[in-house]
Design an enzyme around this catalytic site. Structure first.
Site, PDB file in Angstrom:
ATOM      1  CG  HIS A  77      -1.922   0.999   1.358  1.00 33.04           C
ATOM      2  ND1 HIS A  77      -1.655   2.315   1.693  1.00 33.04           N
ATOM      3  CD2 HIS A  77      -3.275   0.920   1.185  1.00 33.04           C
ATOM      4  CE1 HIS A  77      -2.789   2.989   1.726  1.00 33.04           C
ATOM      5  NE2 HIS A  77      -3.782   2.173   1.421  1.00 33.04           N
ATOM      6  CG  ASP A 125       0.304  -2.320   6.157  1.00 34.39           C
ATOM      7  OD1 ASP A 125      -0.580  -2.452   7.032  1.00 34.39           O
ATOM      8  OD2 ASP A 125       0.107  -1.738   5.070  1.00 34.39           O
ATOM      9  CD  GLN A 169      -6.779  -4.812   4.010  1.00 38.71           C
ATOM     10  OE1 GLN A 169      -7.734  -5.562   4.209  1.00 38.71           O
ATOM     11  NE2 GLN A 169      -6.938  -3.535   3.711  1.00 38.71           N
ATOM     12  CE  LYS A 179      -7.393  -0.649   6.049  1.00 38.52           C
ATOM     13  NZ  LYS A 179      -8.320  -0.208   4.997  1.00 38.52           N
ATOM     14  CB  CYS A 236      -3.709   3.192  -1.643  1.00 34.95           C
ATOM     15  SG  CYS A 236      -4.874   4.525  -1.309  1.00 34.95           S
TER      16      CYS A 236
END
Length: 427
Positions: free
Chosen positions: A144, A221, A224, A247, A385
């Site tokens: 991202h 990261d 997700q 999220k 993104c």
């Protein structure tokens, strides 16, 4: 005569708790916890398949935020009065819940606005003072922008170089190439746990182990990953792990950075102001201990109260149940989409997460998404993104459908039927 106040986070009996002896979950009852899913869009029942963008909020989260403003609203760590104490307890309580949820120490969790802030904190407070010309930052093709642009900014200021770790056609990392790229000049590896476009689940534990052997600092990261699967940061063995609250059924403007204690202690503040100090004079300022050293100013207190309720909700539901449910939905969705002539799916890695990016031959992604919206279907269209990733596949944009555990198999059938109708309209 005093009246005891109710707790900040209302107690609730989660209908999502396993129901039967076989550990089954009443998913209809779970879905009923999410008020927004009851609405209509353009006169059609809403089908919300944009969960990789932001997740919906269950009633206990909404009630927790509302309850804080109604009963406990005060600033944190600044007052000795009752409301201030209650607000501080609730805010710090969320830090503790997140620590248990992710198997880390609470004093290693910096509460912040989300993954983007967390990654910039690492970039400016850890990387900027340490990197120099000749050093390399290794970043995967599937990142991202939030895990690309901060490293480019740091490279511009330090003379370091950003190098790309490439992927294979199916959307998996080229692990052999990645190992070869871990040369002595690489000081930092930035990698997503789960791709927001491809759904690829990277073997972060193994990668971090290889990086650590070579003295490479790892930044993961987890935006997700944390909402959809059980994450044990201690087992992963990274140096930094960032994630976003909105999220994972929590409010927007919330998230956290986990970092090894030795890094936090050695890092200078990213922002200056109240709360991040112990003592201030015009001659010298003494900074607070981590993690509060990195939490200048008044935080999103109500948001973090809501995030604490979201952690409670996911914890009681069980991330193992969430992962299995979403795997079932993904299998159904993928099989149904593969029956549509001219449809191409991007990202076919084994054991991927419930994210399906696709295009239909002859139809623009934005046209598809716009017409689907008129059918009551919310999906994402565009570059997500992740411009460098779409450049790899040679496309300008894709559609992305990302179901969550509160979605249904009936919604998948309705979505695919709507997609077929839309395709007919586009010729």
């Amino acid at each position: 005569m005093s009246t005891a106040l109710p707790p900040v986070t209302p107690p609730f009996d989660a209908p999502s708790a396993p129901a039967g002896r076989d550990g089954s979950v009443d998913w209809d009852a779970v879905r009923a916890d999410f008020p927004l899913l009851l609405r209509e869009v353009h006169g059609k029942p809403l089908i919300y398949f944009d969960n990789a963008n932001t997740g919906q909020k269950p009633a206990p989260v909404i009630e927790a935020v509302d309850g804080f403003y109604r009963r406990q609203n005060a600033n944190v760590s600044r007052a000795v009065h009752q409301l201030g104490t209650e607000a501080t307890d609730a805010y710090e309580g969320t830090r503790g819940k997140l620590a248990r949820f992710l198997n880390v120490r609470s004093d290693e969790l910096v509460l912040c606005s989300g993954t983007t802030f967390a990654l910039n904190l690492v970039a400016y407070s850890w990387a900027l003072p340490r990197l120099k010309a000749g050093d390399t930052i290794l970043v995967s093709r599937m990142e991202h922008h939030a895990n690309i642009v901060p490293w480019q900014l740091i490279a511009e200021r330090t003379g370091a170089t950003v190098r790309v770790a490439e992927i294979l056609e199916d959307g998996t990392l080229d692990l052999d190439a990645l190992r070869r790229a871990m040369t002595s000049d690489v000081k930092l590896l930035a990698l997503t746990h789960v791709s927001n476009v491809l759904g690829t689940v990277n073997p972060v534990r193994e990668i971090c182990r290889e990086a650590r052997k070579r003295g490479i600092v790892t930044v993961i990261d987890g935006s997700q990953a944390v909402p959809h699967r059980r994450v044990d940061i201690a087992a992963i063995g990274c140096d930094f792990y960032a994630f976003t609250g909105h999220k994972m059924c929590g409010p927007t403007g919330t998230g956290a950075l986990w970092a090894r204690r030795e890094h936090l202690q050695a890092m200078p503040p990213f922002l200056g102001g109240g709360e991040m100090i112990k003592e201030v004079s015009f001659e010298k300022t003494v900074y607070n201990d981590p993690p509060h050293r990195f939490e200048a100013g008044t935080p999103n207190i109500a948001g973090f109260v809501g995030l604490g309720a979201a952690v409670d909700y996911l914890d009681r539901l069980g991330l193992d149940h969430v992962e299995r449910r979403e795997a079932e939905l993904l299998a159904h969705l993928t099989e149904a989409l593969q029956q549509i002539d001219g449809l191409r799916i991007f990202g076919t890695a084994p054991d991927k997460a419930a994210v399906v990016s696709f295009l239909i031959e002859g139809a623009h992604a934005h046209d598809l998404a716009t017409l689907l919206d008129l059918e009551g279907v919310a999906i994402r269209s565009g570059q997500h993104c992740a411009h460098p990733l779409l450049q790899f596949y040679g496309v300008a944009a894709t559609c992305r459908a990302s179901p969550a555990f509160y979605n249904t198999h009936a919604e998948i059938d309705a979505f695919v039927a709507a997609l077929r109708r839309v395709r007919t309209l586009l010729g």
